[in-house]
Scaffold this motif. Structure first.
Motif, PDB file in Angstrom:
ATOM      1  N   GLU A 297      29.912  41.706  32.532  1.00 11.06           N
ATOM      2  CA  GLU A 297      30.391  40.380  32.157  1.00 11.06           C
ATOM      3  C   GLU A 297      30.907  39.562  33.337  1.00 11.06           C
ATOM      4  N   ASN A 298      31.567  40.214  34.283  1.00 11.40           N
ATOM      5  CA  ASN A 298      32.324  39.462  35.297  1.00 11.40           C
ATOM      6  C   ASN A 298      31.789  39.533  36.719  1.00 11.40           C
ATOM      7  N   ILE A 299      30.894  40.470  37.008  1.00 13.20           N
ATOM      8  CA  ILE A 299      30.472  40.644  38.398  1.00 13.20           C
ATOM      9  C   ILE A 299      28.957  40.540  38.578  1.00 13.20           C
TER      10      ILE A 299
ATOM     11  N   THR B 232      37.971  42.358  29.652  1.00 10.40           N
ATOM     12  CA  THR B 232      37.033  41.504  30.386  1.00 10.40           C
ATOM     13  C   THR B 232      37.473  40.050  30.447  1.00 10.40           C
TER      14      THR B 232
ATOM     15  N   ARG C 124      38.209  39.358  35.759  1.00  5.72           N
ATOM     16  CA  ARG C 124      38.057  38.002  35.223  1.00  5.72           C
ATOM     17  C   ARG C 124      38.530  36.959  36.223  1.00  5.72           C
TER      18      ARG C 124
ATOM     19  N   TYR D 171      35.631  36.450  38.379  1.00  7.79           N
ATOM     20  CA  TYR D 171      34.631  35.663  37.650  1.00  7.79           C
ATOM     21  C   TYR D 171      34.979  34.175  37.669  1.00  7.79           C
TER      22      TYR D 171
ATOM     23  N   SER E 279      32.642  31.399  39.526  1.00 10.44           N
ATOM     24  CA  SER E 279      31.971  30.371  38.728  1.00 10.44           C
ATOM     25  C   SER E 279      32.049  29.017  39.409  1.00 10.44           C
TER      26      SER E 279
END
Length: 377
Positions: A250-252, A158, A120, A123, A127
Motif C-alpha cells: 500500500e505505501n511503498i 497502513t 504512511r 507514502y 505522493s
C-alpha cells in the motif's frame, strides 16, 4: 414632564439625536471591522509573500528561512524546491548532508525526513514528490529516492502516521489555508524571528539531530539506555509478515512500480548492537529476521531498486559511534552515501540477504551483553 414628552418638536429632536448616535456607532463598528480585516489581510499577504513553509512558491532569494518543522515544511519543500533526488525516512536520515549526495552521486537532493516515520508518512510525502503537477516535477524529473527502511515500523497500520498531520498543508483546498496564513506562530517564529536574527537554516543540513560530537560515546549511550523487560511472549513471522506485506503493497511498492525511470536506494540502517538486544528482550528477535528477508525478497524483484544492508558493519558493535541504541554519528551517514556510489554493502539477491542475516545472527549471538550491561556506566 408629561408636557415635554408630549411636545412634538422635542420628540423629533430626541429621535434625531438617537438616529445620529446610532449611525455614529455603526460607522465606528464598520470602521473597526474594516480595520481588523485590513490588518488580517496584510498579515495574510505577508505570509503568502514570504511563505516560510513553501506552500505557494520557492524560497525568496536572500530571506533567512528557518527550516525545523518536518510536519509543516516537508510538503511545501517537496512541491516547490528544485531537486532531482530525495531522502525519505525516519530520524535515521536526519544526519545526511545533501552536499554529499551532490558531490558523490551528482544528485541535487532534498531531505524530507520524518522522525519516527511510519510507512504512511513515507507514502504521504512521496505522493507529493511524484506529483507531476508540482513546480518541482515541472523543473526536474525524479532521478533517485534514498529510502531508510525501519523494519520495526512495518507492522504499523497502513493508514497510521506517527504524528497528526496539518492537513491544510497537504491538500489543495485553498479555503483551509487560513490555518496557515493567519497563524500567529508562523508569523512570529518563521517570519519575524529570522528577520531579527538574520540567520536561516543551512538547507543541506536541515533536521540535523541536536546531539553534538560529545554525545557519541559509550558512556552516554549506556548511561541513558533502559533495558526492556523480558517479554513472556515470543513472536514469529506469522505475527509480523501480514502487516509488513500490506505496508509494502500500500505505501511503498506503488512508487517503485509506477516510476521505473527513478532509481530507488533502499537501505536498512545500521542500528547499534543494543537494538538487537532489545528485540531479544521484547520477543521480536526471530520475527525481525523474517521481516528483513521478506522485505528484501520483495524489493529485489524490481530492476530500479538498489538494496543495502548496513547492519553488519563493524561499527555497530562499537557504541562510541552512537548517541543511543539506534542513532549513529554523521560520519556513518557520509559513509553510506559513498556506498550508494561504490556498491559496498549492496544486496543483489535473496541468497545474499540470507547470508547477511546469518552473519548478523552470528554478530548478535556472539556479543557479550552480560559484560556490557553489568558495568556501572
Amino acid at each position: 414632564m408629561s408636557e415635554n414628552l408630549m411636545n412634538p418638536d422635542l420628540q423629533v429632536n430626541i429621535e434625531e439625536a438617537d438616529s445620529k448616535g446610532t449611525h455614529r456607532y455603526k460607522r465606528l463598528f464598520v470602521g473597526l471591522i474594516g480595520g481588523v480585516l485590513v490588518v488580517l489581510g496584510v498579515l495574510a499577504a505577508l505570509v503568502v509573500y514570504v511563505d516560510p513553509f513553501f506552500h505557494y512558491h520557492a524560497p525568496l532569494p536572500g530571506f533567512p528561512y528557518i527550516v525545523d518543522n518536518q510536519l509543516s515544511q516537508n510538503p511545501g519543500m517537496a512541491e516547490n524546491m528544485t531537486y532531482n533526488g530525495c531522502i525519505i525516512g525516519s530520524s535515521m536520515t536526519v544526519n545526511f548532508d545533501t552536499d554529499d549526495f551532490r558531490d558523490i552521486l551528482g544528485y541535487d537532493t532534498l531531505k524530507l525526513s520524518y522522525s519516527g516515520a511510519y510507512p504512511r508518512d513515507d507514502y504521504n510525502i512521496l505522493s507529493i514528490v511524484f506529483d507531476e503537477n508540482t513546480r518541482a516535477r515541472r523543473i526536474n524529473p525524479m532521478g533517485a529516492v534514498f529510502f531508510a527502511l525501519d523494519i520495526p515500523t512495518m507492522t504499523a497500520d497502513t493508514m497510521e502516521t506517527k504524528y497528526p498531520l496539518p492537513g491544510y498543508l497537504y491538500d489543495n483546498n485553498v479555503l483551509n489555508d487560513v490555518n496557515y496564513v493567519l497563524n500567529k506562530d508562523v508569523i512570529l517564529q518563521y517570519i519575524m524571528r529570522p528577520l531579527i536574527q538574520r540567520k536561516g537554516s543551512d538547507l543541506s543540513e536541515i533536521y540535523f539531530s541536536w546531539w553534538t560530537p560529545d554525545y557519541y560515546n559509550i558512556q552516554w549511550v549506556m548511561h541513558t539506555y533502559e533495558e526492556p523487560e523480558k517479554s513472556p511472549v515470543t513472536y514469529g513471522k506469522d505475527d509480523v509478515l501480514p502487516a509488513t506485506e500490506e505496508n509494502l503493497k500500500e505505501n511503498i511498492l506503488p512508487f517503485v512500480e509506477q516510476h521505473p525511470e527513478t532509481q530507488f536506494y533502499f537501505f536498512f540502517p545500521p542500528y547499534s548492537i543494543l537494538y538487537w538486544h532489545n528485540l531479544q528482550q521484547e520477543g521480536f528477535y526471530e520475527a525481525a529476521y523474517a521481516q528483513y528477508q521478506y522485505v528484501a525478497d520483495e524489493l529485489l524483484k524490481y530492476d530500479n531498486v538498489h538494496l543495502f544492508y548496513f547492519q553488519t558493519m563493524e561499527e555497530v558493535t562499537d557504541l562510541n559511534n552512537y548517541a543511543d541504541y539506534s542513532h549513529y554519528k554523521p560520519d556513518i551517514n557520509r559513509f553510506m552515501v559513498e556506498c550508494f556510489k561504490n556498491g559496498e554493502y549492496e544486496v543483489h539477491s535473496s541468497e545474499e540477504m540470507a547470508e547477511n542475516l546469518r552473519k548478523m545472527r552470528g554478530i548478535v549471538e556472539g556479543f557479550d551483553y552480560d559484560e556490557l550491561l553489568s558495568q556501572d556506566w
